[in-house]
Design a protein around this motif. Sequence first.
Motif, PDB file in Angstrom:
ATOM      1  N   GLU A  27       1.249  -3.565  -5.455  1.00  0.00           N
ATOM      2  CA  GLU A  27       0.251  -2.499  -5.516  1.00  0.00           C
ATOM      3  C   GLU A  27      -0.859  -2.825  -6.506  1.00  0.00           C
ATOM      4  OE1 GLU A  27      -0.224   0.211  -3.634  1.00  0.00           O
ATOM      5  OE2 GLU A  27       1.400  -0.586  -2.394  1.00  0.00           O
ATOM      6  N   GLN A  38       4.632  -9.581  -0.961  1.00  0.00           N
ATOM      7  CA  GLN A  38       5.207  -8.714   0.063  1.00  0.00           C
ATOM      8  C   GLN A  38       6.185  -9.497   0.945  1.00  0.00           C
ATOM      9  OE1 GLN A  38       3.059  -7.146   3.586  1.00  0.00           O
ATOM     10  NE2 GLN A  38       3.259  -5.171   2.576  1.00  0.00           N
ATOM     11  N   GLN A  93      -5.597  -4.173   5.637  1.00  0.00           N
ATOM     12  CA  GLN A  93      -4.580  -3.138   5.565  1.00  0.00           C
ATOM     13  C   GLN A  93      -3.522  -3.319   6.651  1.00  0.00           C
ATOM     14  OE1 GLN A  93      -7.067   0.377   5.756  1.00  0.00           O
ATOM     15  NE2 GLN A  93      -7.019   0.660   3.530  1.00  0.00           N
ATOM     16  N   TYR A 153      -3.139  -5.413  -4.957  1.00  0.00           N
ATOM     17  CA  TYR A 153      -3.846  -4.783  -3.856  1.00  0.00           C
ATOM     18  C   TYR A 153      -4.980  -3.897  -4.371  1.00  0.00           C
ATOM     19  CZ  TYR A 153      -4.570  -2.228   0.535  1.00  0.00           C
ATOM     20  OH  TYR A 153      -5.122  -1.681   1.673  1.00  0.00           O
ATOM     21  N   LEU A 176       5.671  -1.030   7.428  1.00  0.00           N
ATOM     22  CA  LEU A 176       5.565   0.409   7.669  1.00  0.00           C
ATOM     23  C   LEU A 176       5.721   0.721   9.145  1.00  0.00           C
ATOM     24  CD1 LEU A 176       2.604   1.255   5.294  1.00  0.00           C
ATOM     25  CD2 LEU A 176       5.041   1.351   4.824  1.00  0.00           C
ATOM     26  N   HIS A 233       0.603  -4.015   5.606  1.00  0.00           N
ATOM     27  CA  HIS A 233       1.571  -2.927   5.816  1.00  0.00           C
ATOM     28  C   HIS A 233       2.479  -3.244   6.990  1.00  0.00           C
ATOM     29  CE1 HIS A 233      -1.595  -0.952   3.389  1.00  0.00           C
ATOM     30  NE2 HIS A 233      -0.589  -0.257   2.902  1.00  0.00           N
ATOM     31  N   GLN A 258       7.291  -4.248  -5.940  1.00  0.00           N
ATOM     32  CA  GLN A 258       6.383  -3.307  -5.289  1.00  0.00           C
ATOM     33  C   GLN A 258       5.230  -2.913  -6.201  1.00  0.00           C
ATOM     34  OE1 GLN A 258       6.235  -2.876  -2.186  1.00  0.00           O
ATOM     35  NE2 GLN A 258       7.658  -1.326  -1.441  1.00  0.00           N
TER      36      GLN A 258
END
Length: 327
Positions: A292, A211, A320, A295, A327, A324, A288
């Motif tokens: 995922e 990430q 989490q 994760y 976001l 993120h 990405q």
Amino acid sequence: MKQQTPKELQELFHLYLNGLAYARAPKGLYEPIEYVLDIGGKRIRPVLMLLAYNLFKEDVQSVLPQAAALETYHNFTLLHDDLMDKADMRRSKPTVHKRWNENTAILSGDAMIILAYQFLMKGCPEEYVRSVMDVFSQTALEVCEGQQWDMEFENRQDVTVDEYMEMIRLKTSVLLAGALKMGAILGGASVSDAQKLYDFGIQIGLAFQLQDDYLDVYGDPEVFGKNIGGDILCNKKTFMLITAFERADEATKAELRNWMTMEKYDPAQKIEAVTAIYNKEKIGDICQAKIEGYYRQGMQLLEEVNVEPEYKQHLLGFVQGWMHRNL
């Protein structure tokens, strides 16, 4: 069983860390250590350890020294990384070798490793000493292995994605995983649950680092906390760059090599050009999907840990939260 929130654990650990006094002489050895630990950070590793412990036991105060061992070792790695990278700033403050000198950074870093082992053994129940020591020592050694691979990759043009993933497993994931496993061991977890938490940490660590690679290209600087494109400008061999070289046609590879070898260029133009190649090759989408995948694997492992589901909610929320950031 009482569960403490990540924020409560951060505050508890912060108070403990601030209460540590390095009153020994010479001051020139210990002052840089206090400086490094005072700079701050998210304290992710000690909080992960405390959250893992709190899955099985309530008295998290009893393992604060072991949490301090992790944070001291982590900051030692940052101190020496800054020295090797010749970095001027760390968290908006001068690095130790800039504020003092290189010899001080080396020696104070060495002392931090010794202090970490002292913290590790402070109040550690006798029945867990061997297990905790084994996890910590193996983790510390693997972090060094990861740093060496990272340095060697700087001078190689043939680094593969598999090699890169192994490097970030060693350099980033194992310390997160080790923190979780140490917390579980100290909490009296079964061998199976301790290993599942370790494996959970590995998967989440891989996702976290990928990430970082992604956000350096596509992140919002206001949210990410730093300017984007830094990896592109320094030709860092990230998942993004390595995958682009593996997927691109010869003409596109030549264009990438040209940008990497160019000595004079406009930074914004280089970032735009390399990002355009990533877009054309759909590198962002590939990254990405990889994030995922790791994760999801991590979440499955956490689900299999044999404690009540509600006990896992704070650990889940903490992970989490820092997964993120975009976001």
